[in-house]
Write a protein that holds these residues in place. Structure first.
Motif, PDB file in Angstrom:
ATOM      1  N   GLY A  23       0.807  -1.207   0.000  1.00 45.81           N
ATOM      2  CA  GLY A  23       0.000   0.000   0.000  1.00 45.81           C
ATOM      3  C   GLY A  23       0.840   1.256   0.000  1.00 45.81           C
ATOM      4  O   GLY A  23       2.047   1.243  -0.259  1.00 45.81           O
ATOM      5  N   GLN A  24       0.186   2.361   0.300  1.00 44.21           N
ATOM      6  CA  GLN A  24       0.817   3.673   0.288  1.00 44.21           C
ATOM      7  C   GLN A  24       1.727   3.853   1.501  1.00 44.21           C
ATOM      8  O   GLN A  24       1.525   3.255   2.549  1.00 44.21           O
ATOM      9  N   ARG A  25       2.772   4.669   1.323  1.00 42.58           N
ATOM     10  CA  ARG A  25       3.546   5.110   2.480  1.00 42.58           C
ATOM     11  C   ARG A  25       2.707   6.086   3.293  1.00 42.58           C
ATOM     12  O   ARG A  25       2.000   6.920   2.731  1.00 42.58           O
ATOM     13  N   ILE A  26       2.808   5.999   4.622  1.00 44.45           N
ATOM     14  CA  ILE A  26       2.001   6.855   5.492  1.00 44.45           C
ATOM     15  C   ILE A  26       2.843   7.656   6.475  1.00 44.45           C
ATOM     16  O   ILE A  26       2.353   8.625   7.054  1.00 44.45           O
ATOM     17  N   ALA A  27       4.091   7.269   6.679  1.00 42.17           N
ATOM     18  CA  ALA A  27       4.944   8.003   7.620  1.00 42.17           C
ATOM     19  C   ALA A  27       6.406   7.631   7.381  1.00 42.17           C
ATOM     20  O   ALA A  27       6.709   6.579   6.810  1.00 42.17           O
ATOM     21  N   SER A  28       7.290   8.513   7.824  1.00 45.78           N
ATOM     22  CA  SER A  28       8.731   8.298   7.694  1.00 45.78           C
ATOM     23  C   SER A  28       9.413   8.654   9.009  1.00 45.78           C
ATOM     24  O   SER A  28       8.955   9.529   9.741  1.00 45.78           O
TER      25      SER A  28
ATOM     26  N   VAL B  60      13.651  12.464  13.336  1.00 47.55           N
ATOM     27  CA  VAL B  60      12.451  13.224  13.012  1.00 47.55           C
ATOM     28  C   VAL B  60      11.435  12.262  12.397  1.00 47.55           C
ATOM     29  O   VAL B  60      11.746  11.499  11.489  1.00 47.55           O
ATOM     30  N   TYR B  61      10.243  12.276  12.969  1.00 44.34           N
ATOM     31  CA  TYR B  61       9.101  11.488  12.484  1.00 44.34           C
ATOM     32  C   TYR B  61       8.146  12.440  11.790  1.00 44.34           C
ATOM     33  O   TYR B  61       7.877  13.541  12.294  1.00 44.34           O
ATOM     34  N   PHE B  62       7.658  12.060  10.603  1.00 37.43           N
ATOM     35  CA  PHE B  62       6.618  12.855   9.967  1.00 37.43           C
ATOM     36  C   PHE B  62       5.643  11.925   9.249  1.00 37.43           C
ATOM     37  O   PHE B  62       6.021  10.912   8.665  1.00 37.43           O
ATOM     38  N   ALA B  63       4.357  12.270   9.354  1.00 37.68           N
ATOM     39  CA  ALA B  63       3.285  11.463   8.774  1.00 37.68           C
ATOM     40  C   ALA B  63       2.544  12.297   7.735  1.00 37.68           C
ATOM     41  O   ALA B  63       2.579  13.530   7.761  1.00 37.68           O
ATOM     42  N   TYR B  64       1.859  11.614   6.817  1.00 39.95           N
ATOM     43  CA  TYR B  64       1.239  12.317   5.698  1.00 39.95           C
ATOM     44  C   TYR B  64       0.145  11.466   5.077  1.00 39.95           C
ATOM     45  O   TYR B  64       0.110  10.246   5.218  1.00 39.95           O
ATOM     46  N   ASP B  65      -0.769  12.152   4.410  1.00 43.74           N
ATOM     47  CA  ASP B  65      -1.769  11.496   3.582  1.00 43.74           C
ATOM     48  C   ASP B  65      -1.324  11.593   2.126  1.00 43.74           C
ATOM     49  O   ASP B  65      -0.487  12.430   1.770  1.00 43.74           O
ATOM     50  N   THR B  66      -1.904  10.764   1.282  1.00 41.89           N
ATOM     51  CA  THR B  66      -1.604  10.837  -0.147  1.00 41.89           C
ATOM     52  C   THR B  66      -1.918  12.236  -0.668  1.00 41.89           C
ATOM     53  O   THR B  66      -2.996  12.771  -0.432  1.00 41.89           O
TER      54      THR B  66
END
Length: 278
Positions: free
Chosen positions: A205-210, A241-247
């Motif tokens: 599936g899609q990536r959601i966080a790094s 550093v943690y960051f999350a995102y939507d498509t």
């Protein structure tokens, strides 16, 4: 809930004007949804007016089994018996600066394990294949999931920190930057309007966080920049550093800033919405 069967001229004009104003197709969809339109109807209208494949827009709808991360909370979290302090926090984009995610020994051991296996860093093309990219000038390598006890311990710690199973993570990547090397501004999520979107997301599936973990402290430069927020996270040994995102999240644009003096070592973990199969 608003509905339509045939796209009205005024709606067509609005979609075109909004896109010409710099909004991506996914942002146009989001604005329509906020105005009360049904998601599938938004997809059909944007697909027809802007010529974006309908399948690409529909692929952004979360599938069964999709998971999200839990954002680490301040002031500190305990993950697998290891205390991690959240020293800074943003909500748009979602960013958390994590102090003490790794110990000094873990940082040194990761560098030692990775060093013999370094090669020119790659990116993922629109068919899901790895390729060289002039925007990314580092050297790097990947560990497989649980490859060593050290890797297994770090992966388990991250999984408990963000409340997501280990299997949702891609293999840990270690990168080495020399003076002048950088990774220019980019997004970590996969663009659903690109022809290879289905191929690159078929395995998890899609990536959601790094999570970007700093394995050393460069003498100067080498931080992680978030232009939309005007934020630069300093690279400090053991922090992350943690960051999350939507498509389609444009605010998640980020860059590995140039190393001005010394060198930079980082370890990166990308998290997927479903179990990742390499």
């Amino acid at each position: 809930m608003k509905s339509f069967h045939k796209i009205r001229p005024e709606l067509r004009d609005w979609i075109l004007a909004t896109a010409r104003g710099g909004h991506t197709p996914l942002e146009v969809v989001k604005l329509m949804q906020e105005a009360g339109y049904d998601q599938q109807q938004c997809h059909r209208a944007v697909s027809e007016v802007l010529g974006v494949p309908l399948a690409a827009l529909n692929a952004t709808i979360p599938r069964a089994g999709a998971r999200r991360t839990t954002h680490p909370a301040a002031p500190s979290s305990v993950a697998d018996g290891h205390a991690v302090r959240v020293s800074a926090s943003l909500d748009s984009p979602v960013v958390r600066v994590l102090d003490g995610l790794l110990t000094d020994d873990e940082c040194g051991d990761l560098i030692a394990l990775a060093s013999p296996r370094l090669a020119r860093s790659l990116t993922v093309d629109d068919k899901g294949r790895h390729q060289t990219d002039e925007r990314r000038t580092s050297n790097g390598m990947f560990f497989s999931l649980g490859e060593t006890p050290l890797i297994e311990r770090i992966e388990r710690r991250i999984a408990r920190l963000v409340d997501l199973p280990v299997e949702h993570g891609e293999g840990l990547q270690v990168l080495h930057y020399q003076p002048g090397q950088e990774y220019e501004p980019h997004f970590d999520w996969f663009d659903p309007t690109q022809p290879g979107f289905n191929a690159v997301t078929a395995r998890g599936g899609q990536r959601i966080a790094s999570i970007v973990m700093y394995l050393n402290t460069p003498k100067e430069g080498g931080g992680t920049g978030f232009p939309a927020a005007g934020l630069i996270v300093t690279a400090l040994r053991g922090s992350a550093v943690y960051f999350a995102y939507d498509t389609g999240d444009q605010s998640s644009l980020h860059a590995g800033l140039p190393v001005l003096r010394g060198e930079k070592w980082i370890a990166t973990k990308w998290l997927r919405e479903r179990p990742y199969q390499r």
